[in-house]
Design a protein around this motif. Structure first.
Motif, PDB file in Angstrom:
ATOM      1  N   THR A   1       2.500   1.772  12.941  1.00  0.00           N
ATOM      2  CA  THR A   1       1.338   2.142  12.136  1.00  0.00           C
ATOM      3  C   THR A   1       0.143   2.537  13.000  1.00  0.00           C
ATOM      4  O   THR A   1      -0.880   2.964  12.468  1.00  0.00           O
ATOM      5  CB  THR A   1       0.925   0.979  11.210  1.00  0.00           C
ATOM      6  OG1 THR A   1       0.795  -0.218  11.985  1.00  0.00           O
ATOM      7  CG2 THR A   1       1.961   0.760  10.117  1.00  0.00           C
TER       8      THR A   1
ATOM      9  N   ALA B   1      -9.842   4.990  13.390  1.00  0.00           N
ATOM     10  CA  ALA B   1     -10.479   4.364  12.239  1.00  0.00           C
ATOM     11  C   ALA B   1     -11.760   3.642  12.657  1.00  0.00           C
ATOM     12  O   ALA B   1     -12.786   3.715  11.969  1.00  0.00           O
ATOM     13  CB  ALA B   1      -9.520   3.389  11.568  1.00  0.00           C
TER      14      ALA B   1
ATOM     15  N   GLU C   1      -4.491  -3.705  16.553  1.00  0.00           N
ATOM     16  CA  GLU C   1      -4.482  -3.495  15.104  1.00  0.00           C
ATOM     17  C   GLU C   1      -4.381  -4.785  14.293  1.00  0.00           C
ATOM     18  O   GLU C   1      -5.126  -4.964  13.319  1.00  0.00           O
ATOM     19  CB  GLU C   1      -3.362  -2.532  14.711  1.00  0.00           C
ATOM     20  CG  GLU C   1      -3.403  -2.136  13.239  1.00  0.00           C
ATOM     21  CD  GLU C   1      -2.242  -1.260  12.838  1.00  0.00           C
ATOM     22  OE1 GLU C   1      -1.281  -1.771  12.242  1.00  0.00           O
ATOM     23  OE2 GLU C   1      -2.298  -0.052  13.138  1.00  0.00           O
TER      24      GLU C   1
ATOM     25  N   PRO D   1      -7.501  -0.729  -1.225  1.00  0.00           N
ATOM     26  CA  PRO D   1      -7.980  -1.026   0.128  1.00  0.00           C
ATOM     27  C   PRO D   1      -9.342  -1.707   0.074  1.00  0.00           C
ATOM     28  O   PRO D   1     -10.222  -1.304  -0.687  1.00  0.00           O
ATOM     29  CB  PRO D   1      -8.066   0.359   0.792  1.00  0.00           C
ATOM     30  CG  PRO D   1      -7.048   1.183   0.065  1.00  0.00           C
ATOM     31  CD  PRO D   1      -7.078   0.683  -1.355  1.00  0.00           C
TER      32      PRO D   1
ATOM     33  N   LYS E   1      -7.535  -4.730  12.039  1.00  0.00           N
ATOM     34  CA  LYS E   1      -7.195  -4.263  10.692  1.00  0.00           C
ATOM     35  C   LYS E   1      -5.799  -4.752  10.290  1.00  0.00           C
ATOM     36  O   LYS E   1      -4.859  -3.964  10.132  1.00  0.00           O
ATOM     37  CB  LYS E   1      -7.235  -2.727  10.647  1.00  0.00           C
ATOM     38  CG  LYS E   1      -8.596  -2.108  10.881  1.00  0.00           C
ATOM     39  CD  LYS E   1      -9.533  -2.321   9.700  1.00  0.00           C
ATOM     40  CE  LYS E   1     -10.870  -1.622   9.924  1.00  0.00           C
ATOM     41  NZ  LYS E   1     -11.797  -1.820   8.788  1.00  0.00           N
TER      42      LYS E   1
ATOM     43  N   GLU F   1      -2.277   2.569   3.522  1.00  0.00           N
ATOM     44  CA  GLU F   1      -3.016   1.794   2.527  1.00  0.00           C
ATOM     45  C   GLU F   1      -3.138   2.565   1.213  1.00  0.00           C
ATOM     46  O   GLU F   1      -3.030   1.984   0.118  1.00  0.00           O
ATOM     47  CB  GLU F   1      -4.413   1.453   3.039  1.00  0.00           C
ATOM     48  CG  GLU F   1      -4.471   0.395   4.122  1.00  0.00           C
ATOM     49  CD  GLU F   1      -5.901   0.011   4.427  1.00  0.00           C
ATOM     50  OE1 GLU F   1      -6.302  -1.116   4.052  1.00  0.00           O
ATOM     51  OE2 GLU F   1      -6.614   0.829   5.033  1.00  0.00           O
TER      52      GLU F   1
ATOM     53  N   VAL G   1      -9.722   4.517   5.804  1.00  0.00           N
ATOM     54  CA  VAL G   1      -8.531   3.707   5.552  1.00  0.00           C
ATOM     55  C   VAL G   1      -7.351   4.280   6.322  1.00  0.00           C
ATOM     56  O   VAL G   1      -7.415   5.384   6.862  1.00  0.00           O
ATOM     57  CB  VAL G   1      -8.177   3.663   4.046  1.00  0.00           C
ATOM     58  CG1 VAL G   1      -9.308   3.066   3.226  1.00  0.00           C
ATOM     59  CG2 VAL G   1      -7.821   5.063   3.538  1.00  0.00           C
ATOM     60  N   HIS G   2      -6.279   3.515   6.358  1.00  0.00           N
ATOM     61  CA  HIS G   2      -5.026   4.009   6.908  1.00  0.00           C
ATOM     62  C   HIS G   2      -4.266   4.747   5.812  1.00  0.00           C
ATOM     63  O   HIS G   2      -4.335   4.380   4.626  1.00  0.00           O
ATOM     64  CB  HIS G   2      -4.179   2.839   7.430  1.00  0.00           C
ATOM     65  CG  HIS G   2      -3.054   3.254   8.328  1.00  0.00           C
ATOM     66  ND1 HIS G   2      -1.928   3.892   7.858  1.00  0.00           N
ATOM     67  CD2 HIS G   2      -2.879   3.113   9.667  1.00  0.00           C
ATOM     68  CE1 HIS G   2      -1.107   4.127   8.871  1.00  0.00           C
ATOM     69  NE2 HIS G   2      -1.664   3.673   9.985  1.00  0.00           N
TER      70      HIS G   2
ATOM     71  N   ILE H   1      -5.576   3.030  14.611  1.00  0.00           N
ATOM     72  CA  ILE H   1      -6.640   2.041  14.547  1.00  0.00           C
ATOM     73  C   ILE H   1      -7.869   2.471  15.347  1.00  0.00           C
ATOM     74  O   ILE H   1      -9.011   2.290  14.913  1.00  0.00           O
ATOM     75  CB  ILE H   1      -6.128   0.655  15.025  1.00  0.00           C
ATOM     76  CG1 ILE H   1      -7.245  -0.391  15.007  1.00  0.00           C
ATOM     77  CG2 ILE H   1      -5.488   0.728  16.388  1.00  0.00           C
ATOM     78  CD1 ILE H   1      -7.829  -0.662  13.650  1.00  0.00           C
TER      79      ILE H   1
ATOM     80  N   TYR I   1      -3.470  -3.088   7.490  1.00  0.00           N
ATOM     81  CA  TYR I   1      -2.650  -1.887   7.645  1.00  0.00           C
ATOM     82  C   TYR I   1      -1.161  -2.227   7.625  1.00  0.00           C
ATOM     83  O   TYR I   1      -0.367  -1.622   6.894  1.00  0.00           O
ATOM     84  CB  TYR I   1      -2.979  -1.174   8.966  1.00  0.00           C
ATOM     85  CG  TYR I   1      -4.341  -0.532   9.057  1.00  0.00           C
ATOM     86  CD1 TYR I   1      -5.246  -0.558   7.992  1.00  0.00           C
ATOM     87  CD2 TYR I   1      -4.750   0.102  10.231  1.00  0.00           C
ATOM     88  CE1 TYR I   1      -6.496   0.026   8.091  1.00  0.00           C
ATOM     89  CE2 TYR I   1      -6.004   0.699  10.337  1.00  0.00           C
ATOM     90  CZ  TYR I   1      -6.867   0.654   9.267  1.00  0.00           C
ATOM     91  OH  TYR I   1      -8.090   1.237   9.385  1.00  0.00           O
ATOM     92  N   GLN I   2      -0.776  -3.193   8.445  1.00  0.00           N
ATOM     93  CA  GLN I   2       0.642  -3.534   8.521  1.00  0.00           C
ATOM     94  C   GLN I   2       1.122  -4.263   7.277  1.00  0.00           C
ATOM     95  O   GLN I   2       2.284  -4.125   6.880  1.00  0.00           O
ATOM     96  CB  GLN I   2       0.905  -4.365   9.776  1.00  0.00           C
ATOM     97  CG  GLN I   2       0.703  -3.559  11.048  1.00  0.00           C
ATOM     98  CD  GLN I   2       0.899  -4.368  12.312  1.00  0.00           C
ATOM     99  OE1 GLN I   2       1.401  -5.485  12.272  1.00  0.00           O
ATOM    100  NE2 GLN I   2       0.502  -3.812  13.437  1.00  0.00           N
TER     101      GLN I   2
END
Length: 422
Positions: free
Chosen positions: A257, A391, A187, A418, A191, A407, A403-404, A388, A194-195
């Motif tokens: 996440t 996604a 992740e 985002p 991405k 987000e 998206v997460h 992830i 996200y975190q």
């Protein structure tokens, strides 16, 4: 189902757990309706019930696994939809995990398969190696048309054309409750936003997001490849890292996440149950683990400034089946002012499943297309998920941005839009 394991076999805790799961199965066939591979292929051996019969015969007789048994067990996504459906409570997760470790120990795979699995286990759990591999994939993609539709072609196709810019995850020193936010492996490379979004949300709510030096990959990727020793080493390393934080100021939660990681961390207590040095510590860590949506759904959230968007929610298998977290993400999005829709066949896997979309590309592609089509039919403005792998799998197949969940929560609380919606 009747079993004939010997007392000596049952002295092994993993075999005893597997035997208990097999005995619990009553062959009712409820699981076949929700098993993605059975739905696609219609083969009894590609259903949980069929695989349980294969695993029973293999484990009871302590045989070298046959190519047929390995093929059908390899095709299992470990989505655990069968455990949600099963009226008897069959512990399929630990049964198939044990079978995979058994196969890894006793079955000699073809050279190409061994090399692919070694590469995945050596690269993916290590962010620096993974980032380098993605850069090399950009070059390898030039020759992708010559590779057909095999595993290497699938792997190159999944590599993003442009790497995400690394994002520094803000650490909050607020005086409120202390939490760790799992960094993970894939992740932060694919991405990192996200975190970063999760950390901003937690900071606004007064949580102190503290580092955990020594933390590493959760071990899920190698665990599902059957590399038991490596998976347990990862679990011990993380238990040690988080125990140090617990003993140095306390810890209220270990937040995740990526729901695939969360399912494994919540299982550390089981994985290390036979280790006298780690059993109690691992159980404590598992009890502290939460998906980010679990914590936020019950938090005292501020008034939302969410735009009027319709969100198609995709529940990752690791969250809805593995952790039984089904309503929290939807409730959270609705609280923030989004209109939430759920697709038909929401229980079916998207085909990502860790490394499954590389090792079983044909099945994964069919599942991915099916899932993306179901989500697209909702006519939503955005697709939200909590994992992830999902996604990436859905994002390659849908024209709707993915998206997460966190987000969208961050955006509704005043954070940045985002990037995929920009």
């Amino acid at each position: 189902m009747k079993t004939s394991f010997t007392a000596e076999q049952l002295a092994d805790p993993a075999t005893a757990t597997a035997a208990g799961a097999i005995r619990t199965c009553v062959h009712c066939s409820f699981c076949t309706a929700t098993c993605p591979t059975y739905v696609l292929l219609g083969d009894e051996l590609d259903s949980p019930r069929g695989r349980i019969s294969l695993m029973k015969d293999m484990l009871e007789n302590e045989r070298v696994p046959s190519a047929v048994e390995v093929k059908h067990i390899d095709r299992c996504l470990s989505c655990l939809a069968c455990t949600t459906t099963c009226p008897s409570g069959v512990d399929y997760m630990h049964l198939v995990d044990h079978a995979r470790a058994y196969i890894a120990e006793r079955y000699r795979r073809p050279l190409g398969d061994r090399m692919m699995r070694w590469m995945l286990a050596t690269v993916l759990p290590h962010p620096r190696r993974f980032r380098l591999a993605l850069r090399l994939a950009a070059v390898g993609r030039l020759g992708a048309p010559l590779l057909g539709k095999g595993r290497l072609a699938a792997m190159l196709a999944m590599a993003p054309t442009r790497l995400a810019t690394p994002v520094a995850v803000p650490r909050s020193d607020a005086s409120g409750k202390r939490v760790v936010l799992l960094r993970g492996c894939a992740e932060p490379v694919l991405k990192p936003a996200y975190q970063a979004a999760a950390a901003r949300v937690l900071g606004r709510l007064g949580y102190a997001v503290v580092p955990a030096p020594g933390e590493a990959c959760c071990g899920a990727l190698v665990h599902h490849l059957g590399h038991e020793a490596e998976a347990l080493a990862s679990a011990r390393r993380n238990v040690d890292a988080w125990t140090r934080v617990i003993e140095d100021g306390g810890l209220d939660a270990i937040l995740v996440t990526a729901s695939g990681c969360g399912t494994t961390i919540k299982d550390y207590g089981h994985l290390l149950r036979g280790d006298p040095d780690y059993a109690a510590k691992a159980a404590r860590v598992s009890a502290l683990a939460k998906d980010i949506s679990e914590l936020l759904a019950d938090a005292d959230l501020p008034a939302s400034a969410a735009p009027a968007l319709t969100v198609a929610y995709h529940g990752a298998c690791s969250l809805q089946h593995g952790q039984k977290v089904t309503e929290a993400p939807k409730r959270l999005l609705a609280r923030m002012g989004f209109a939430v829709r759920v697709p038909a066949e929401a229980h079916l896997c998207c085909g990502s499943a860790g490394t499954y979309n590389i090792l079983q590309p044909a099945i994964a592609d069919r599942l991915g297309e099916r899932k993306a089509a179901a989500l697209d039919r909702l006519g939503a403005d955005v697709i939200a998920t909590g994992n992830i792998g999902c996604a990436m799998q859905i994002g390659r197949r849908s024209a709707v941005p993915v998206v997460h969940v966190v987000e969208l929560v961050d955006w509704a609380m005043g954070g940045p839009r985002p990037s995929v919606l920009a």
